[in-house]
Design a protein around this motif. Structure first.
Motif, PDB file in Angstrom:
ATOM      1  N   ARG A 151      10.283 -19.593 -35.220  1.00  0.00           N
ATOM      2  CA  ARG A 151       9.566 -19.709 -36.667  1.00  0.00           C
ATOM      3  C   ARG A 151       8.220 -19.611 -36.633  1.00  0.00           C
ATOM      4  O   ARG A 151       7.665 -20.274 -35.793  1.00  0.00           O
ATOM      5  N   HIS A 198       9.579 -18.618 -45.502  1.00  0.00           N
ATOM      6  CA  HIS A 198       9.858 -19.039 -44.005  1.00  0.00           C
ATOM      7  C   HIS A 198       9.889 -17.789 -43.212  1.00  0.00           C
ATOM      8  O   HIS A 198      10.692 -17.100 -43.520  1.00  0.00           O
ATOM      9  N   GLU A 212      19.177 -21.881 -42.052  1.00  0.00           N
ATOM     10  CA  GLU A 212      18.891 -21.143 -43.090  1.00  0.00           C
ATOM     11  C   GLU A 212      19.152 -19.800 -42.929  1.00  0.00           C
ATOM     12  O   GLU A 212      19.089 -19.008 -41.657  1.00  0.00           O
ATOM     13  N   PRO A 232      18.496 -15.482 -43.653  1.00  0.00           N
ATOM     14  CA  PRO A 232      17.647 -14.495 -44.292  1.00  0.00           C
ATOM     15  C   PRO A 232      17.865 -13.779 -45.678  1.00  0.00           C
ATOM     16  O   PRO A 232      18.848 -13.623 -45.893  1.00  0.00           O
ATOM     17  N   ASN A 280      13.118 -16.508 -47.170  1.00  0.00           N
ATOM     18  CA  ASN A 280      13.543 -16.412 -45.770  1.00  0.00           C
ATOM     19  C   ASN A 280      13.228 -15.116 -45.393  1.00  0.00           C
ATOM     20  O   ASN A 280      14.060 -14.057 -45.563  1.00  0.00           O
TER      21      ASN A 280
END
Ligand SMILES: *Cc1c(COP(=O)(O)O)cnc(C)c1O
Length: 408
Positions: free
Chosen positions: A85, A98, A229, A231, A382
């Motif tokens: 990340r 993110h 999570e 995308p 994301n």
């Protein structure tokens, strides 16, 4: 609270099978055509260039194809590729998005290309082939295949596009270290190369010409879930389409079979815009017209791309499978000019540390733009992109950008 920024899988998590998107295509792809008869190619047509197992795999409709164990053993030296990340980049952009990236630069050759080079060398080896000839742009493919050939005891000859041969001399050194023979293309080594040089002695070369030379040579010499999570958008740079397919096809599988609401975006140079400005039609993969005709987005097989630093993206066409997804509206495509790409590359290097390959920096550009759009909308998003390789042998391009002398 600190945010976890590295997501590392175990060697035991390396998949045992490749996924073949053809099994789930909503509409079948148009078949490749024979360059002479213009009829769909059959297995026999391809055998002078490729071993039968590889042609069968290319034509397969099976959903899962087993990865041979010797190939998986070699992959284990650098795979699974890490997922990171980009927390510091998010901060630098002050975005609510993110941003995640999968880093393929950890392979010995520095890009995603050994993933297929190792498999191709393996299948050639078990088919009794002793020597491979290939083309390369910036040298990433040539160095990956040189390494893979070395691992399976095959000889390797590489035709390297002349502009990159000059711009990136150390790629040539790498290929030499892995035992390959390297020629600047167009070269005096093939009849086609000599013809091109006679007509245009200063020709900078192109992937299409180098492929023609390699074919002539060949025929004449006998999981994001760990991050918690998923995308909203997946990005990959697209030259021929392989790393883009690698990062996006697992999500395409979810999109097609489970209705996952994910956007998938290919990013290309505005100077070589095969998807965004090209035409969808049958065209050759090489300049001389020796490959089968493939239904793809193309700028024309004689298109001569400008001498940009992203040698890996200087290709006139797009993989038929990626082209088909674009035609069906299942993916999007955007383009950006070279200076905007390097601006993104430097922003990334200054926040994440890794110096990205110019090719990969197209995906970074789009990731930054997505993050800034999320910021403008005040919404979380994301973003996942593929960092297809590192730029440690592309430093002359960084010098040119930082000196303000880069064009385009
Ligand atoms: C070759 C290369 C590309 C472009 O090739 P694709 O087939 O589109 O993946 C992208 N990034 C890097 C680092 C490369 O070496």
């Amino acid at each position: 609270m600190s945010v976890p920024s590295a997501f590392l899988l175990q060697a035991s998590d390396i998949p045992t099978h490749w996924y073949n998107l053809n099994a789930d295509m909503p509409e079948p792809m148009a078949p490749p055509l024979h360059p002479g008869t213009k009829q769909p190619v059959c297995l026999e047509d391809m055998l002078p260039i490729f071993p039968e197992v590889l042609v069968q795999q290319e034509m397969s409709q099976e959903r899962w194809i087993e990865i041979p164990e010797p190939v998986r053993d070699i992959y284990a030296a650098w795979r699974p590729a890490p997922l990171y990340r980009a927390v510091r980049l998010e901060k630098a952009l002050d975005t609510p998005a993110h941003i995640y990236y999968k880093y393929e630069g950890v392979s010995p050759a520095g890009s995603h290309k050994p993933n297929t080079a190792v498999a191709q060398a393996y299948y050639n080896k078990i088919s009794g082939i002793k020597r491979l000839a290939t083309e390369t742009g910036a040298g990433q493919w040539g160095s990956s295949l040189a390494m893979a050939c070395q691992m399976f005891g095959l000889e390797c000859t590489v035709y390297m596009v002349k502009v990159s041969f000059t711009q990136k001399p150390y790629r040539k050194s790498m290929m030499g270290a892995w035992g390959a023979n390297v020629f600047a293309s167009p070269s005096e080594n093939t009849a086609y190369g000599r013809k091109v040089l006679a007509e245009s002695p200063d020709c900078p070369g192109s992937l299409g010409i180098a492929i023609s030379e390699a074919i002539e040579d060949t025929v004449s010499t006998p999981g994001t879930e760990m991050a918690g999570e998923m995308p909203d958008v997946v990005l990959g740079c697209a030259g021929g389409g392989s790393n883009f397919a690698g990062i996006s096809v697992p999500f395409m599988y979810k999109k097609l079979t489970e209705g996952m609401p994910v956007r998938i975006v290919a990013v290309e140079p505005s100077s070589c815009p095969s998807l965004t400005k090209g035409e969808l039609r049958y065209d050759f993969g090489d300049t001389a017209g020796m490959t089968p005709l493939m239904m793809m987005y193309t700028l024309g097989h004689d298109f001569m791309p400008p001498s940009i630093h992203s040698g890996g993206l200087r290709y006139h066409g797009m993989a038929p499978m990626v082209s088909h997804l674009y035609k069906l509206g299942l993916i999007e495509a955007v383009s950006a000019p070279q200076t905007a790409i390097f601006e993104a590359a430097v922003t990334f290097a200054r926040s994440e540390g890794i110096i990205p390959a110019p090719e990969s920096s197209h995906a970074i550009r789009a990731a930054i733009d997505e993050a800034l759009a999320a910021k403008a909308e005040g919404k979380q998003r994301n973003i996942l992109f593929n960092l297809s390789g590192n730029g440690y042998l592309d430093l002359a391009a960084y010098d040119s950008y930082l000196a303000g002398s880069m064009k385009g």
